[in-house]
Scaffold this active site. Structure first.
Site, PDB file in Angstrom:
ATOM      1  N   GLY A  92      17.618  10.194  -3.674  1.00 10.73           N
ATOM      2  CA  GLY A  92      18.872   9.440  -3.514  1.00 10.73           C
ATOM      3  C   GLY A  92      18.695   8.101  -2.816  1.00 10.73           C
ATOM      4  N   TYR A 139     -14.791  -2.671   9.174  1.00 11.55           N
ATOM      5  CA  TYR A 139     -13.415  -2.146   9.229  1.00 11.55           C
ATOM      6  C   TYR A 139     -12.832  -2.360  10.636  1.00 11.55           C
ATOM      7  CZ  TYR A 139      -9.555   1.217   9.216  1.00 11.55           C
ATOM      8  OH  TYR A 139      -8.318   1.817   9.337  1.00 11.55           O
ATOM      9  N   LYS A 153      -9.643  -4.793  11.707  1.00 10.22           N
ATOM     10  CA  LYS A 153      -8.441  -4.250  12.356  1.00 10.22           C
ATOM     11  C   LYS A 153      -8.234  -4.868  13.742  1.00 10.22           C
ATOM     12  CE  LYS A 153      -6.988  -1.532   9.082  1.00 10.22           C
ATOM     13  NZ  LYS A 153      -5.667  -1.735   8.450  1.00 10.22           N
ATOM     14  N   GLU A 173       3.174  -6.570  20.468  1.00  7.23           N
ATOM     15  CA  GLU A 173       2.770  -5.308  21.099  1.00  7.23           C
ATOM     16  C   GLU A 173       1.893  -4.489  20.140  1.00  7.23           C
ATOM     17  OE1 GLU A 173       2.804  -4.290  24.015  1.00  7.23           O
ATOM     18  OE2 GLU A 173       2.373  -2.208  23.709  1.00  7.23           O
ATOM     19  N   ALA A 187     -13.741  -4.463  12.916  1.00  9.82           N
ATOM     20  CA  ALA A 187     -13.570  -5.906  13.191  1.00  9.82           C
ATOM     21  C   ALA A 187     -12.323  -6.446  12.494  1.00  9.82           C
ATOM     22  CB  ALA A 187     -14.808  -6.667  12.727  1.00  9.82           C
ATOM     23  N   VAL A 223      -2.835  -7.687  -2.691  1.00 10.24           N
ATOM     24  CA  VAL A 223      -2.636  -8.489  -1.471  1.00 10.24           C
ATOM     25  C   VAL A 223      -3.696  -9.581  -1.311  1.00 10.24           C
ATOM     26  CG1 VAL A 223      -1.427  -6.658  -0.197  1.00 10.24           C
ATOM     27  CG2 VAL A 223      -3.912  -6.896   0.055  1.00 10.24           C
ATOM     28  N   ASN A 264       0.665  -2.487   5.293  1.00 12.42           N
ATOM     29  CA  ASN A 264       0.004  -1.177   5.366  1.00 12.42           C
ATOM     30  C   ASN A 264      -1.241  -1.095   4.480  1.00 12.42           C
ATOM     31  OD1 ASN A 264      -0.020   1.955   5.628  1.00 12.42           O
ATOM     32  ND2 ASN A 264       0.204   1.588   3.437  1.00 12.42           N
ATOM     33  N   GLY A 283       0.812  -1.225   0.000  1.00 16.08           N
ATOM     34  CA  GLY A 283       0.000   0.000   0.000  1.00 16.08           C
ATOM     35  C   GLY A 283       0.839   1.266   0.000  1.00 16.08           C
ATOM     36  N   SER A 327      -5.681  -0.097  13.877  1.00 19.68           N
ATOM     37  CA  SER A 327      -6.326   1.218  13.981  1.00 19.68           C
ATOM     38  C   SER A 327      -6.923   1.386  15.366  1.00 19.68           C
ATOM     39  CB  SER A 327      -7.448   1.318  12.938  1.00 19.68           C
ATOM     40  OG  SER A 327      -8.272   2.433  13.211  1.00 19.68           O
TER      41      SER A 327
HETATM   42  P1  NAD Z   1      -4.773   4.952   1.663  1.00 17.49           P
HETATM   43  O1  NAD Z   1      -6.127   4.607   1.139  1.00 17.49           O
HETATM   44  O2  NAD Z   1      -4.262   6.326   1.421  1.00 17.49           O
HETATM   45  O3  NAD Z   1      -3.688   3.919   1.120  1.00 17.49           O
HETATM   46  C1  NAD Z   1      -3.952   2.539   1.093  1.00 17.49           C
HETATM   47  C2  NAD Z   1      -3.163   1.934  -0.047  1.00 17.49           C
HETATM   48  O4  NAD Z   1      -3.470   0.519  -0.087  1.00 17.49           O
HETATM   49  C3  NAD Z   1      -3.532   2.512  -1.425  1.00 17.49           C
HETATM   50  O5  NAD Z   1      -2.368   2.925  -2.103  1.00 17.49           O
HETATM   51  C4  NAD Z   1      -4.208   1.353  -2.151  1.00 17.49           C
HETATM   52  O6  NAD Z   1      -3.974   1.336  -3.541  1.00 17.49           O
HETATM   53  C5  NAD Z   1      -3.564   0.144  -1.455  1.00 17.49           C
HETATM   54  N1  NAD Z   1      -4.379  -1.060  -1.617  1.00 17.49           N
HETATM   55  C6  NAD Z   1      -5.726  -1.173  -1.476  1.00 17.49           C
HETATM   56  N2  NAD Z   1      -6.103  -2.416  -1.780  1.00 17.49           N
HETATM   57  C7  NAD Z   1      -4.980  -3.107  -2.120  1.00 17.49           C
HETATM   58  C8  NAD Z   1      -4.735  -4.432  -2.549  1.00 17.49           C
HETATM   59  N3  NAD Z   1      -5.730  -5.311  -2.710  1.00 17.49           N
HETATM   60  N4  NAD Z   1      -3.469  -4.806  -2.800  1.00 17.49           N
HETATM   61  C9  NAD Z   1      -2.455  -3.910  -2.666  1.00 17.49           C
HETATM   62  N5  NAD Z   1      -2.620  -2.634  -2.287  1.00 17.49           N
HETATM   63  C10 NAD Z   1      -3.880  -2.236  -2.019  1.00 17.49           C
HETATM   64  O7  NAD Z   1      -4.798   4.617   3.230  1.00 17.49           O
HETATM   65  P2  NAD Z   1      -4.018   5.328   4.441  1.00 17.49           P
HETATM   66  O8  NAD Z   1      -4.928   6.330   5.032  1.00 17.49           O
HETATM   67  O9  NAD Z   1      -2.648   5.707   4.032  1.00 17.49           O
HETATM   68  O10 NAD Z   1      -3.951   4.094   5.464  1.00 17.49           O
HETATM   69  C11 NAD Z   1      -2.889   3.169   5.434  1.00 17.49           C
HETATM   70  C12 NAD Z   1      -3.162   2.104   6.496  1.00 17.49           C
HETATM   71  O11 NAD Z   1      -3.297   2.722   7.772  1.00 17.49           O
HETATM   72  C13 NAD Z   1      -4.450   1.323   6.255  1.00 17.49           C
HETATM   73  O12 NAD Z   1      -4.278  -0.021   6.627  1.00 17.49           O
HETATM   74  C14 NAD Z   1      -5.447   2.015   7.176  1.00 17.49           C
HETATM   75  O13 NAD Z   1      -6.503   1.169   7.557  1.00 17.49           O
HETATM   76  C15 NAD Z   1      -4.543   2.365   8.345  1.00 17.49           C
HETATM   77  N6  NAD Z   1      -5.030   3.502   9.150  1.00 17.49           N
HETATM   78  C16 NAD Z   1      -5.186   4.736   8.588  1.00 17.49           C
HETATM   79  C17 NAD Z   1      -5.636   5.813   9.357  1.00 17.49           C
HETATM   80  C18 NAD Z   1      -5.818   7.200   8.790  1.00 17.49           C
HETATM   81  O14 NAD Z   1      -6.273   8.109   9.520  1.00 17.49           O
HETATM   82  N7  NAD Z   1      -5.464   7.446   7.535  1.00 17.49           N
HETATM   83  C19 NAD Z   1      -5.945   5.584  10.701  1.00 17.49           C
HETATM   84  C20 NAD Z   1      -5.786   4.309  11.235  1.00 17.49           C
HETATM   85  C21 NAD Z   1      -5.314   3.273  10.450  1.00 17.49           C
END
Ligand code: NAD
Length: 252
Positions: free
Chosen positions: A56, A159, A163, A241, A161, A66, A92, A13, A144
């Site tokens: 660089g 979502y 996480k 952790e 569940a 995934v 991620n 991601g 999350s």
């Molecule tokens: P985002 O949507 O900006 O990025 C997620 C990336 O995952 C995207 O580039 C997407 O193309 C990729 N992706 C989606 N499905 C995929 C697949 N099947 N195979 C490969 N790649 C795939 O999300 P974000 O906000 O940067 O969040 C990143 C992580 O952090 C996520 O797991 C999210 O649940 C978690 N998170 C985010 C926040 C927040 O506030 N942004 C808070 C808590 C947790």
């Protein structure tokens, strides 16, 4: 400075233009690591690789879904063929959907779990193999705050569940793989200053900020820095952790 020279780091991601994954990848590259930018979004992959190389750093892009075992195994095979090692995996990639349980379909549920939970399983299992052979590895999973207190702002119960599943999966696995020198940990970000946050109406954003003791959303760099520490050699005695990164919004 944490040193990742000679290490290969897979970040799933990492193609999201304004997301957390790209910043994680850039941070590892700044610490000397070779970063594999793995994402389903090809243009995002290319852009992240270019940005890191322009700074660089060392990066290679791989198109990855995934949710597909074949795609995950091809990614690992390619990395192993080229570099002969995977030291770090950052799970991620994740998706969300704002929907109530009353409105949710079984397909909604499956789609979220397919990426957030089953995709994480596939990537972890495939990347663990070379780590076990090497007797060293670091895995960090993006959970999350929603896993602990329920979401509701950006994501539905499916979502949260998925996480929460990531947390339990990681704890269980930590017991299985510590004997191979592999640690697995989770981070639980709260509200992070990504596109989705910026899209909120001002009034709603302020209401949320009022509930965060630090008084602001988190920055992607703050999440990345925590992850990079957990993925370092120095974090050798931390496994199973979950680290909250939420400005005090939720404490347990
Ligand atoms: P985002 O949507 O900006 O990025 C997620 C990336 O995952 C995207 O580039 C997407 O193309 C990729 N992706 C989606 N499905 C995929 C697949 N099947 N195979 C490969 N790649 C795939 O999300 P974000 O906000 O940067 O969040 C990143 C992580 O952090 C996520 O797991 C999210 O649940 C978690 N998170 C985010 C926040 C927040 O506030 N942004 C808070 C808590 C947790």
């Amino acid at each position: 400075m944490l040193d990742f020279t000679d290490q290969v780091i897979v970040v799933t991601g990492a193609g999201s233009p304004k997301g957390i994954g790209r910043v994680i990848a850039k941070t590892f590259a700044k610490q000397g690591g070779t970063v594999i930018i793995a994402d389903i979004n090809q243009s995002g992959v290319d852009e992240t690789v270019q940005i890191i190389q322009d700074e660089g750093g060392k990066a290679e892009g791989i198109l990855l879904d995934v949710t597909s075992k074949e795609s995950v195994e091809n990614m690992v095979a390619r990395v192993m063929q080229r570099y002969g090692r995977i030291d770090v995996l950052i799970n991620n990639a994740g998706i969300s959907q704002k929907v109530t349980v009353a409105e949710m379909t079984l397909d909604d549920m499956k789609r979220i779990f397919n990426v957030n939970m089953f995709g994480l399983f596939l990537c972890t299992q495939a990347c663990m193999k070379p780590m076990i052979s090497a007797g060293y590895g670091r895995i960090v999973n993006l959970s999350s705050v929603s896993a602990k207190r329920g979401g509701g702002i950006f994501g539905g119960a499916h979502y949260s569940a998925s996480k929460a599943g990531v947390l339990a999966f990681s704890k269980n696995l930590s017991r299985e793989i510590c004997k191979y020198g592999i640690t697995i940990n989770c981070v639980c970000p709260g509200l992070i200053n990504t596109e989705i946050w910026k899209s909120l109406p001002q009034e709603q954003a302020q209401k949320i900020i009022d509930g965060i003791p630090v008084g602001r959303p988190g920055e992607t760099q703050e999440v990345a820095d925590t992850i990079v520490f957990l993925a370092s050699k120095e974090a050798s005695y931390i496994t199973g952790e979950e680290i909250d990164i939420n400005g005090g919004q939720h404490m347990d």
